[in-house]
Write an enzyme that holds these catalytic residues in place. Structure first.
Site, PDB file in Angstrom:
ATOM      1  N   THR A  61       0.817  -1.214   0.000  1.00 17.18           N
ATOM      2  CA  THR A  61       0.000   0.000   0.000  1.00 17.18           C
ATOM      3  C   THR A  61       0.850   1.264   0.000  1.00 17.18           C
ATOM      4  OG1 THR A  61      -1.534   1.256   1.384  1.00 17.18           O
ATOM      5  CG2 THR A  61      -0.108  -0.249   2.533  1.00 17.18           C
ATOM      6  N   ASP A  62       0.255   2.358  -0.467  1.00 16.76           N
ATOM      7  CA  ASP A  62       0.972   3.645  -0.411  1.00 16.76           C
ATOM      8  C   ASP A  62       1.081   4.168   1.028  1.00 16.76           C
ATOM      9  OD1 ASP A  62      -1.695   4.370   0.001  1.00 16.76           O
ATOM     10  OD2 ASP A  62      -1.740   5.924  -1.544  1.00 16.76           O
ATOM     11  N   GLU A  63       0.284   3.583   1.959  1.00 14.04           N
ATOM     12  CA  GLU A  63       0.295   4.107   3.338  1.00 14.04           C
ATOM     13  C   GLU A  63       1.633   3.885   4.042  1.00 14.04           C
ATOM     14  OE1 GLU A  63      -3.109   3.357   5.726  1.00 14.04           O
ATOM     15  OE2 GLU A  63      -4.490   3.612   4.063  1.00 14.04           O
TER      16      GLU A  63
ATOM     17  N   LYS B  54       2.182  -3.336   7.305  1.00 19.58           N
ATOM     18  CA  LYS B  54       2.449  -3.515   5.875  1.00 19.58           C
ATOM     19  C   LYS B  54       3.893  -3.122   5.559  1.00 19.58           C
ATOM     20  CE  LYS B  54      -0.031  -4.586   2.953  1.00 19.58           C
ATOM     21  NZ  LYS B  54      -0.402  -5.933   2.407  1.00 19.58           N
TER      22      LYS B  54
ATOM     23  N   TYR C  30      -1.906  -0.512  10.990  1.00 15.15           N
ATOM     24  CA  TYR C  30      -2.043  -1.182   9.678  1.00 15.15           C
ATOM     25  C   TYR C  30      -0.840  -0.883   8.788  1.00 15.15           C
ATOM     26  CZ  TYR C  30      -3.366  -1.634   4.762  1.00 15.15           C
ATOM     27  OH  TYR C  30      -3.353  -1.920   3.405  1.00 15.15           O
TER      28      TYR C  30
HETATM   29  P1  NAD Z   1      -9.788  -7.287   2.115  1.00 15.63           P
HETATM   30  O1  NAD Z   1      -9.804  -7.020   3.575  1.00 15.63           O
HETATM   31  O2  NAD Z   1     -11.004  -7.014   1.293  1.00 15.63           O
HETATM   32  O3  NAD Z   1      -9.418  -8.825   1.857  1.00 15.63           O
HETATM   33  C1  NAD Z   1      -8.421  -9.499   2.571  1.00 15.63           C
HETATM   34  C2  NAD Z   1      -8.594 -10.986   2.332  1.00 15.63           C
HETATM   35  O4  NAD Z   1      -7.553 -11.678   3.051  1.00 15.63           O
HETATM   36  C3  NAD Z   1      -9.928 -11.552   2.842  1.00 15.63           C
HETATM   37  O5  NAD Z   1     -10.507 -12.397   1.872  1.00 15.63           O
HETATM   38  C4  NAD Z   1      -9.542 -12.331   4.094  1.00 15.63           C
HETATM   39  O6  NAD Z   1     -10.394 -13.454   4.349  1.00 15.63           O
HETATM   40  C5  NAD Z   1      -8.125 -12.780   3.743  1.00 15.63           C
HETATM   41  N1  NAD Z   1      -7.322 -13.042   4.933  1.00 15.63           N
HETATM   42  C6  NAD Z   1      -7.178 -12.247   6.033  1.00 15.63           C
HETATM   43  N2  NAD Z   1      -6.385 -12.846   6.946  1.00 15.63           N
HETATM   44  C7  NAD Z   1      -5.997 -14.033   6.396  1.00 15.63           C
HETATM   45  C8  NAD Z   1      -5.168 -15.099   6.852  1.00 15.63           C
HETATM   46  N3  NAD Z   1      -4.580 -15.053   8.053  1.00 15.63           N
HETATM   47  N4  NAD Z   1      -4.966 -16.158   6.036  1.00 15.63           N
HETATM   48  C9  NAD Z   1      -5.575 -16.209   4.812  1.00 15.63           C
HETATM   49  N5  NAD Z   1      -6.391 -15.247   4.352  1.00 15.63           N
HETATM   50  C10 NAD Z   1      -6.598 -14.169   5.131  1.00 15.63           C
HETATM   51  O7  NAD Z   1      -8.528  -6.508   1.561  1.00 15.63           O
HETATM   52  P2  NAD Z   1      -8.307  -5.722   0.185  1.00 15.63           P
HETATM   53  O8  NAD Z   1      -8.798  -4.352   0.328  1.00 15.63           O
HETATM   54  O9  NAD Z   1      -8.773  -6.569  -0.931  1.00 15.63           O
HETATM   55  O10 NAD Z   1      -6.708  -5.658   0.168  1.00 15.63           O
HETATM   56  C11 NAD Z   1      -5.948  -6.737  -0.360  1.00 15.63           C
HETATM   57  C12 NAD Z   1      -4.480  -6.388  -0.249  1.00 15.63           C
HETATM   58  O11 NAD Z   1      -4.197  -5.196  -0.965  1.00 15.63           O
HETATM   59  C13 NAD Z   1      -3.997  -6.152   1.184  1.00 15.63           C
HETATM   60  O12 NAD Z   1      -2.716  -6.704   1.308  1.00 15.63           O
HETATM   61  C14 NAD Z   1      -3.954  -4.641   1.305  1.00 15.63           C
HETATM   62  O13 NAD Z   1      -2.990  -4.244   2.240  1.00 15.63           O
HETATM   63  C15 NAD Z   1      -3.579  -4.241  -0.101  1.00 15.63           C
HETATM   64  N6  NAD Z   1      -4.041  -2.907  -0.548  1.00 15.63           N
HETATM   65  C16 NAD Z   1      -5.367  -2.558  -0.411  1.00 15.63           C
HETATM   66  C17 NAD Z   1      -5.790  -1.316  -0.899  1.00 15.63           C
HETATM   67  C18 NAD Z   1      -7.233  -0.877  -0.817  1.00 15.63           C
HETATM   68  O14 NAD Z   1      -7.553   0.264  -1.142  1.00 15.63           O
HETATM   69  N7  NAD Z   1      -8.164  -1.728  -0.419  1.00 15.63           N
HETATM   70  C19 NAD Z   1      -4.864  -0.444  -1.503  1.00 15.63           C
HETATM   71  C20 NAD Z   1      -3.531  -0.835  -1.601  1.00 15.63           C
HETATM   72  C21 NAD Z   1      -3.128  -2.080  -1.132  1.00 15.63           C
HETATM   73  O1  DAU Z   2      -4.117   4.037   0.532  1.00 14.19           O
HETATM   74  C1  DAU Z   2      -4.345   2.659   0.412  1.00 14.19           C
HETATM   75  C2  DAU Z   2      -5.170   2.189   1.580  1.00 14.19           C
HETATM   76  O2  DAU Z   2      -6.482   2.704   1.367  1.00 14.19           O
HETATM   77  C3  DAU Z   2      -5.228   0.671   1.733  1.00 14.19           C
HETATM   78  O3  DAU Z   2      -3.932   0.191   2.016  1.00 14.19           O
HETATM   79  C4  DAU Z   2      -6.185   0.270   2.858  1.00 14.19           C
HETATM   80  O4  DAU Z   2      -6.284  -1.150   2.916  1.00 14.19           O
HETATM   81  C5  DAU Z   2      -7.531   0.867   2.565  1.00 14.19           C
HETATM   82  O5  DAU Z   2      -8.417   0.590   3.631  1.00 14.19           O
HETATM   83  C6  DAU Z   2      -7.439   2.384   2.341  1.00 14.19           C
HETATM   84  O6  DAU Z   2      -7.127   3.062   3.595  1.00 14.19           O
HETATM   85  P1  DAU Z   2      -7.877   4.418   4.022  1.00 14.19           P
HETATM   86  O7  DAU Z   2      -7.814   4.538   5.480  1.00 14.19           O
HETATM   87  O8  DAU Z   2      -7.395   5.565   3.194  1.00 14.19           O
HETATM   88  O9  DAU Z   2      -9.362   4.052   3.503  1.00 14.19           O
HETATM   89  P2  DAU Z   2     -10.820   4.286   4.159  1.00 14.19           P
HETATM   90  O10 DAU Z   2     -11.807   3.923   3.092  1.00 14.19           O
HETATM   91  O11 DAU Z   2     -10.934   3.639   5.478  1.00 14.19           O
HETATM   92  O12 DAU Z   2     -10.854   5.850   4.374  1.00 14.19           O
HETATM   93  C7  DAU Z   2     -10.692   6.751   3.300  1.00 14.19           C
HETATM   94  C8  DAU Z   2     -10.753   8.158   3.869  1.00 14.19           C
HETATM   95  O13 DAU Z   2     -12.086   8.410   4.331  1.00 14.19           O
HETATM   96  C9  DAU Z   2      -9.848   8.360   5.070  1.00 14.19           C
HETATM   97  O14 DAU Z   2      -9.324   9.686   5.051  1.00 14.19           O
HETATM   98  C10 DAU Z   2     -10.777   8.191   6.266  1.00 14.19           C
HETATM   99  C11 DAU Z   2     -12.105   8.709   5.738  1.00 14.19           C
HETATM  100  N1  DAU Z   2     -13.314   8.075   6.322  1.00 14.19           N
HETATM  101  C12 DAU Z   2     -13.389   6.711   6.312  1.00 14.19           C
HETATM  102  C13 DAU Z   2     -14.465   6.063   6.870  1.00 14.19           C
HETATM  103  C14 DAU Z   2     -14.543   4.551   6.860  1.00 14.19           C
HETATM  104  C15 DAU Z   2     -14.326   8.838   6.843  1.00 14.19           C
HETATM  105  O15 DAU Z   2     -14.278  10.089   6.818  1.00 14.19           O
HETATM  106  N2  DAU Z   2     -15.406   8.208   7.394  1.00 14.19           N
HETATM  107  C16 DAU Z   2     -15.523   6.841   7.449  1.00 14.19           C
HETATM  108  O16 DAU Z   2     -16.534   6.326   7.970  1.00 14.19           O
END
Ligand code: NAD
Ligand code: DAU
Length: 348
Positions: free
Chosen positions: A131-133, A160, A156
């Site tokens: 992730t970019d975080e 990562k 988190y």
């Molecule tokens: P998600 O939470 O939707 O899915 C995670 C999946 O991993 C689920 O299906 C869960 O059952 C599985 N999982 C969790 N713990 C596990 C374990 N111990 N063993 C096996 N499986 C397990 O997550 P996502 O949003 O699809 O993110 C996927 C990946 O991409 C993550 O590594 C996250 O850090 C990364 N990522 C997410 C975002 C985003 O915006 N969502 C952005 C950048 C990177």
């Molecule tokens: O940047 C990549 C990341 O983006 C991924 O690595 C993470 O897995 C993914 O969850 C996401 O993280 P964020 O914290 O940026 O996403 P989230 O959707 O939780 O929140 C987006 C923005 O909105 C953040 O500034 C917090 C705000 N927010 C979020 C929620 C859930 C609110 O204002 N209200 C809310 O209820």
């Protein structure tokens, strides 16, 4: 047949990656390993589960014996690792769960891959999805580049970042062929409604308050999930070993502006009076340690691998809303049960 292991394939991004690999590469056998935590949902893969180049395996990446046996049995040549605890707010409440899955789980996979192939690395690849975080928070200007120093702020992002370091360390120490990509915020179909966009879509449908953290002036870069899956395909096949690729949408939005755009689109699609969704906006207590701004410089993947986002944000958001409105059963299944308790704890 080349055997590929995708971890976390029943989650949001993972399900799009599984679908991409199963449909685009009939010469691969795709094994999807997922523990089916609250975030994993096999309904996300109903359309491809009967394909004969696809196998689902239920299991935990933290179970070392199980993982070692799995690698010995199937001899995976490629791993695309997405399994993780992924929600920042949950990491604030339960940081140890994030350390366990995201750090230890990644190490157990790396170890199994290293022990299986020893130094026989030809044609093998371990792809870690990050992730970019990990880069921390930006001020009003600047972009995250691949060379930006890591500076994570939430449990988190710290977990990562740590997992990224272990992947690099296995590359440096044992020669393990890895690639890492660091992506910005994804949105699209099948995203669990704890994240901003699906949570707000669901709340608008239900006529519930839209809880904007702090003053809403936090900025994120948003990418349509299918464009992320296509980028992952490219990096897996064309990326250089021991390198990192930033992936982003060239698409920064302040949360409050994004929420207003979402509200406008929802009013039209639901045939509601203009302004009725915006009236649901409610400013609530801020997230502790809330990162001000993320913005990705994705020119490396653009120039070296020829990747570009395929949709504008307005188009992607519109397709996403349509998907949730057409898949209310999917949403209903998720938002019953444990989700209600999570929602009460997080927002009451
Ligand atoms: P998600 O939470 O939707 O899915 C995670 C999946 O991993 C689920 O299906 C869960 O059952 C599985 N999982 C969790 N713990 C596990 C374990 N111990 N063993 C096996 N499986 C397990 O997550 P996502 O949003 O699809 O993110 C996927 C990946 O991409 C993550 O590594 C996250 O850090 C990364 N990522 C997410 C975002 C985003 O915006 N969502 C952005 C950048 C990177
Ligand atoms: O940047 C990549 C990341 O983006 C991924 O690595 C993470 O897995 C993914 O969850 C996401 O993280 P964020 O914290 O940026 O996403 P989230 O959707 O939780 O929140 C987006 C923005 O909105 C953040 O500034 C917090 C705000 N927010 C979020 C929620 C859930 C609110 O204002 N209200 C809310 O209820």
């Amino acid at each position: 047949m080349k055997k590929i292991l995708i971890t976390g394939g029943a989650g949001f991004i993972g399900s799009h990656v599984v679908r991409q690999f199963v449909t685009a590469y009939p010469n691969y056998h795709v094994f999807n390993l997922d523990a089916l935590t609250y975030a994993g949902n096999l309904e996300n893969l109903a359309d491809i589960e009967a394909q004969n180049n696809y196998t689902f395996l239920k299991g935990d990446i933290c179970d070392e014996d199980f993982i070692n046996t799995l690698f010995e049995t199937h001899q995976f040549q490629g791993v695309i690792h997405l399994a993780a605890e992924s929600h920042v707010d949950r990491s604030i409440k339960d940081p140890l769960a994030f350390a366990k899955t995201n750090i230890l789980g990644t190490m157990i996979l790396l170890n199994a891959f290293k022990n299986l192939w020893q130094s026989n690395w030809e044609g093998k690849r371990f792809y870690h999805i990050s992730t970019d975080e990990v880069y921390g928070s930006l001020g009003a200007t600047g972009l995250f580049e691949e060379s930006t120093a890591y500076d994570p702020n939430s449990p988190y992002s710290a977990s990562k970042a740590s997992s990224d370091h272990f992947v690099r360390a296995y590359g440096e120490t044992y020669g393990l062929p890895y690639v890492i990509s660091n992506c910005s915020n994804n949105y699209g179909a099948y995203q669990f409604p704890e994240k901003l966009i699906p949570l707000f879509i669901n709340n608008i449908i239900q006529n519930q308050a839209l809880p904007v953290y702090g003053d809403g002036n936090y900025t994120r870069d948003w990418l349509y999930v299918i464009d992320h899956a296509l980028a992952i395909d490219l990096v897996f096949h064309k990326g250089n070993n021991h390198e990192t690729y930033n992936i982003g949408g060239f698409n920064e939005w302040k949360n409050i502006d994004l929420v207003k755009l979402l509200c406008q689109q929802m009013d039209v699609k639901l045939n509601r009076t203009k302004g009725s969704s915006e009236a649901l906006i409610s400013y609530v207590k801020d997230r502790p340690g809330h990162d001000l701004r993320y913005a990705i410089d994705a020119t490396k993947i653009q120039k070296e691998l020829g990747w570009n986002p395929s949709v504008t944000f307005e188009e992607g958001l519109s397709k996403t809303i349509d998907w949730y409105l057409e898949n209310t059963k999917w949403l209903d299944h998720i938002t019953s049960g444990d989700y209600i308790n999570y929602y009460k704890q997080q927002y009451s």
